[in-house]
Design an enzyme around this catalytic site. Structure first.
Site, PDB file in Angstrom:
ATOM      1  N   ARG A  93       0.822  -1.211   0.000  1.00 21.42           N
ATOM      2  CA  ARG A  93       0.000   0.000   0.000  1.00 21.42           C
ATOM      3  C   ARG A  93       0.856   1.262   0.000  1.00 21.42           C
ATOM      4  NH1 ARG A  93      -0.260  -4.859   1.785  1.00 21.42           N
ATOM      5  NH2 ARG A  93       0.314  -4.149   3.855  1.00 21.42           N
ATOM      6  N   CYS A 144      -5.054  -1.931  10.173  1.00 15.56           N
ATOM      7  CA  CYS A 144      -4.043  -1.277   9.336  1.00 15.56           C
ATOM      8  C   CYS A 144      -4.513   0.148   9.113  1.00 15.56           C
ATOM      9  CB  CYS A 144      -3.931  -2.012   7.999  1.00 15.56           C
ATOM     10  SG  CYS A 144      -2.884  -1.196   6.770  1.00 15.56           S
ATOM     11  N   THR A 173      -3.143   2.201   6.642  1.00 14.59           N
ATOM     12  CA  THR A 173      -2.978   2.601   5.245  1.00 14.59           C
ATOM     13  C   THR A 173      -4.108   2.086   4.360  1.00 14.59           C
ATOM     14  OG1 THR A 173      -0.636   2.288   5.703  1.00 14.59           O
ATOM     15  CG2 THR A 173      -1.237   2.862   3.460  1.00 14.59           C
ATOM     16  N   THR A 182       3.253   7.759   9.711  1.00 14.57           N
ATOM     17  CA  THR A 182       4.271   7.858   8.654  1.00 14.57           C
ATOM     18  C   THR A 182       3.938   9.013   7.707  1.00 14.57           C
ATOM     19  OG1 THR A 182       3.037   6.393   7.203  1.00 14.57           O
ATOM     20  CG2 THR A 182       4.652   5.361   8.668  1.00 14.57           C
ATOM     21  N   LYS A 242      10.795  -0.926  13.447  1.00 17.63           N
ATOM     22  CA  LYS A 242      10.859  -1.839  12.293  1.00 17.63           C
ATOM     23  C   LYS A 242      12.198  -2.559  12.244  1.00 17.63           C
ATOM     24  CE  LYS A 242       7.758   0.206   8.788  1.00 17.63           C
ATOM     25  NZ  LYS A 242       6.781  -0.808   8.358  1.00 17.63           N
ATOM     26  N   CYS A 291      -0.133   4.431  13.339  1.00 16.11           N
ATOM     27  CA  CYS A 291       0.898   3.595  12.708  1.00 16.11           C
ATOM     28  C   CYS A 291       1.083   2.361  13.579  1.00 16.11           C
ATOM     29  CB  CYS A 291       2.201   4.386  12.615  1.00 16.11           C
ATOM     30  SG  CYS A 291       3.602   3.391  12.111  1.00 16.11           S
TER      31      CYS A 291
END
Lengths: 236, 236
Positions: free
Chosen positions: B50, B84, B86, B128, B168, B197
């Protein structure tokens, strides 16, 4: 691979399913989302209590378990994994009801022990009284030509205390108590020890036990899921 | 309730779905397996990336997301949750393709902030660059009559560093770095701060942040799932 998900007989219990899913994600050698195992997880808590029935209380979960696996097949699952040690008691009834493969968590755990412990002939088992008396591990070990080693009665009471008064009650269990259970089985001649109880899998994960002769049933189910899905395992 | 599972658009990414499922289990006021929310979780990683598409790289995920929600409806889901931030960009396309309700994680997060912060007029956002530029939070806040407060450019670079070089990359992020981001938005007049996020949700859970004005999007999606399923929430 796309659109051909593995099925997961989830909710037995719900937290065990979450732990299993986390292990599937961790064990998959994936660089990006698209590399991960596709799974259809039916988180269904409504199946009647398995342990209660095996103790002679309450209704049989058999019909609900069979319906669960049939629903997974109808929804598109190409095989079924069971992140639970107790439900395996009914694996043949589930297999008879569908055309897809139903993985046997107990058989996978015994096979994993044989893989990890070269020359394995005696396998110890840490599990609840209910799982031991259900006989799934004894039958699976016998089929694999391995002798099952059980704790002495007083140590089995300590196993139940670790599971019920410790993990299930949310109380920390010192690493020494876990290690003493493994040592007891090894003193009795076990070359490897199977953890046949979800609470012990969670404890095992939290404590970062790195003894390769301690074989975790939920990890074994997760590993079998990754391999059956055709995905590579992450090197640990 | 039995046989009427909620659907979960999983795999976006797989670890975020596991985190969301854990929160659903933890948030449900359940004494036994049978009290838990029934969910049909399709852990599908194959949806095209995405964020890459929103950056102008790679194919659109729209068709795959629409197919995903259609598959959940066909498999028996009675509503769909999206763990999610996104994928919410395509929520209207998904809604147009099915007859069941599709929960909007961003709307749920803004609504949760309004519920938790009495008199909320200015809501900060930590997310983000991609989520900010997609505009989902800005549109949702506008619909709710709330002003969205974004970090200054240098602080937004620090947000991206916490997400990408910290969580991450698997590196520990000191609590002070997280607190400084929240403090910056509050200095700019935000009365509450939304974590839009997944990596920040994981960090927030690990660090045990108990500031009720910090509103976690994955927690908001989990809470909406429990309520939509008709189950009681555990008192926290």
């Amino acid at each position: 691979m796309h659109g051909e998900p593995g099925g997961v007989l989830g909710g037995l219990g719900p937290a065990a399913t979450v732990h299993y899913l986390r292990r599937v994600v961790e064990m998959t050698d994936a660089e990006r989302d698209q590399d991960h195992v596709e799974l259809l997880v039916w988180q269904r808590g409504s199946v009647p209590d398995r342990t209660a029935f095996l103790r002679g209380e309450g209704e049989s979960p058999e019909d609900a378990l069979v319906a669960h696996v049939v629903d997974l097949e109808r929804a598109g699952a190409t095989f079924v994994a069971i992140p639970c040690n107790t439900a395996v008691v009914w694996v043949e009834q589930m297999r008879a009801a569908v055309d897809i493969e139903v993985l046997d968590t107990v058989d996978e755990t015994v096979a994993e022990a044989i893989r990890l412990v070269p020359g394995l002939r005696r396998l110890g088992l840490l599990a609840t009284d209910g799982t031991i008396s259900a006989g799934t591990y004894a039958r699976s070990a016998e089929r694999a030509g391995v002798e099952l080693v059980l704790p002495d009665d007083d140590v089995q009471r300590e196993v139940m205390s670790v599971i019920y008064d410790g993990v299930k009650a949310g109380r920390p269990v010192p690493r020494e108590r876990f290690d003493a259970l493994v040592a007891h089985l090894k003193d009795k001649g076990a070359q490897g020890v199977a953890l046949g109880c979800t609470e012990l899998s969670v404890l095992h994960g939290e404590q970062g036990v790195d003894d390769p002769t301690v074989v975790d049933s939920i990890d074994s189910a997760a590993r079998a899921t990754v391999l059956r899905s055709g995905r590579p395992l992450r090197r640990s």
